[in-house]
Write an enzyme that holds these catalytic residues in place. Sequence first.
Site: not given
Length: 672
Positions: A116, A200, A288, A290, A348
Amino acid sequence: MFKKILIANRGEIACRVIKTAQKMGIATVAVYSDADANALHVSMADEAVPIGPAPSNQSYIVIEKILDAIARTGADAVHPGYGFLSENAAFAAALEKAGITFIGPPVKAIEAMGDKITSKKIAAEAGVSTVPGHMDLIEDAEEAVRISSSIGYPVMIKASAGGGGKGMRIAWNDADAREGFQSSRNEAKNSFGDDRIFIEKFVDQPRHIEIQVLGDQHGTTLYLGERECSIQRRNQKVIEEAPSPFLDEATRKAMGEQAVALAKAVGYFSAGTVEFIVDGNRNFYFLEMNTRLQVEHPVTELVTGIDLVEQMIRIAAGEKLSFEQKDVVLRGWAIESRLYAEDPYRNFLPSIGRLSRYRPPVEGLQDSGAIIRNDTGVFEGGEISMYYDPMIAKLCTWADDRTAAIDAMSTALDAFEVEGIGHNLPFLSAVMGQDRFRSGELTTAYISEEFPDGFSGVRPEVGDARKLTVIAVLVNQALEERAAWISGTLSKRRRAVAKDWVVTLSIAGQPALDEPVTLDAAADGAFVRFSDANPISAATGWLPGQTLADFHVGGESLMVKVDRVGSAIRLRWRGMDVLARVRSPRIAELARLMPIKAPPDTSRMLLCPMPGVITSIAVSAGDQVEAGQTLATVEAMKMENVLKAERQGVVKHVAAKPGQSLAVDELIIEFE
C-alpha cells in the site's frame, strides 16, 4: 485455452469460478482443508485435493501445498479467487517458474500495488489524487502515536499488505493509535504473514467508491463503471451497489480514467479494482488497488453484462478483449447484500455451527422484471467454521432503477431462510427499509450513525404491528382448526373454534402491542377486526409446519417466516422479529398477572461473546481494573476482538488461558 483450472480458494468464490469454468468447458480442481472436506466447492469441482489442517496458514496459504496439488492433477492454470494467495506475488512467481498460468495480473503489478505504501507513491506519480499520510513503515506503537499526532486525528492505521478490512483501525486519539497499531499489526501478521503498518489521514464523512478495471495483454485497458461500497462495518463491506447514487457522469469518467492510468503505469492486465474515498463535494482520493477479483464483482456483472471471471480466464490465455470502452454501458441498477455468520443482536459477533436450514430465494428473472442472483458456498446441513471468513452468501438483485432494485432486495431477503447460526439477514432487511439508504445518502459511517447503540431489530410501527397481528391470528386459526379436527376425529364431536382473541406482540421480551381482535373466517379468506379500525382482509395458504409463507393482508402481499416458540408464534419480516401470543380473553387476563422471570446475574463475569480462540489475557487474579481497560483478546473468523472492562473492579479468578478455544458465553474472567 486452458484444459484444467485449479481454484486456490474455498467457499463461494471457488464455487463462482467453477461455474464459469464449467460454462466454458474447462475442467476444474478444488483444494480443501480438513474443515472443508464436505464443502460445496469440493463437490462441484471435477477433482478435489486435500491440502492440510483447518487453519489457513497450514493449508490454503501454503504455496508448496498448492503447487503439489497442481502437480498431482495436471492443472495448467490457477485462479486464486480473492483473499488467501490472490495478491501474493511470491505465489504468482512460483507458478510462473513452474510453467503454470496465473489467472491474474503480472507479478510486478502485484508487487507494486500489493504494497500500500509503494502503490500510493506510484499513484501520485501517475497523476492520481491521493490521501495525505505517512507512507513509510512504522516500527512501533509510540512511533505510530507521534505520526498520528503530526498528521492530525482522526487517522487510519492500515496494514501495508492488507485487504478485506483486515488490519485496519481508526484512531481518534493517542490511546486509539497505540492500541490500534498493535491490533492491526497482529491481524495483518495472522491474515497475510506481513505485519508492516502505515498511517494516513481519515477523511471524515467519506464515501467508498471503487472503479472496476479490465485489461488484456495487448495494451487495452478499460474501466467498467463504479461500485458504491460505503455501507461498512469495521471497514468490511456489507452492502454494495452499481452504479453509485452519488456520482455524476463527469466524476465517473474522471475516476475511471485515473484508474486506467494507474493500471497502465504498472503494466496491469486481468481484472482489478482501484478504490477511492470520495468526499461530499465529489473530490476523490486514491486508497489502494486490489490486484484481484473483488467480492462485490457480481453487481458490475449485472449492470454491464460482462462475466469478469470469464474475461480473466481469456486474458490469462492471451486473448484480446472483444470490446472497447465505448461498448461498456451501465444498464439498470444492482445491489449486493453480504450474508454473514455474524449475530447483529450480539454486536455482530461471529457465529458458528450447523446450517439446520438454508434456503435462498429462487434465482433468475422474477415476475416483477427484477433478477435475483445468489453466490454462495454453503448448503443446508453444512457447517460454518470458526477458521475462515464469516461470509455465507452474496445476495444480489438487479432492476431497471435503484428503487426497484431495493424493493427486489427487500423481497428476496424476506424469502431467504437461514437457521442454526446467528446471521445478519434482519440487519440487511432493516437497512433496505431506511429512508436514508433509499435516498442514497451514504457514507462509510452509515452504520455507526444509524445504529449508534447497536442493532436490536426493527420495532414495528403501529401499521406494521397490526399487519403482524393479523398474520398471527391467521396462523393461530390454522392451528386451532387442525386441533379441532384432530380432537373431533377422536371424540366424534368437533369443538367450535373461537372468534375472539387477544394478541400480544413482544420484541426482545418487551411488549409492542396488546390488543383484542375478532376473526371472521370465510371460505375465500377472512376479516380481522380491531376495536378502533375497519376490518382488514386476510388470506394465506399457510399450513402448520411451513416456515415461510405468503400472507395477504389488506391487499398487500407479505412473505413472512413463521416458527413456533413454545406456545408463541415467531414472525420475522423486514428486519422485525416478534413473538406473538394469541390467547382467549380470559387467559390473556390471567397472563398479565404472571410474574416475569429475571435473567441470571452475569454482571461480575466476563463471558466469551463469540466462539473463538483466546489469544491473550491482560490481567491476573487480584488485579484492580478500570473502566475501558483491556482484559482479553479473542480471535474468531480471522478478526481480532479486544474485550474491555465495562467498569472498575477486582479480578477474582481467570478461567481461560491463551490458546484455549471457547464457546459463546463461556467464562473468561470472574470479578469480586
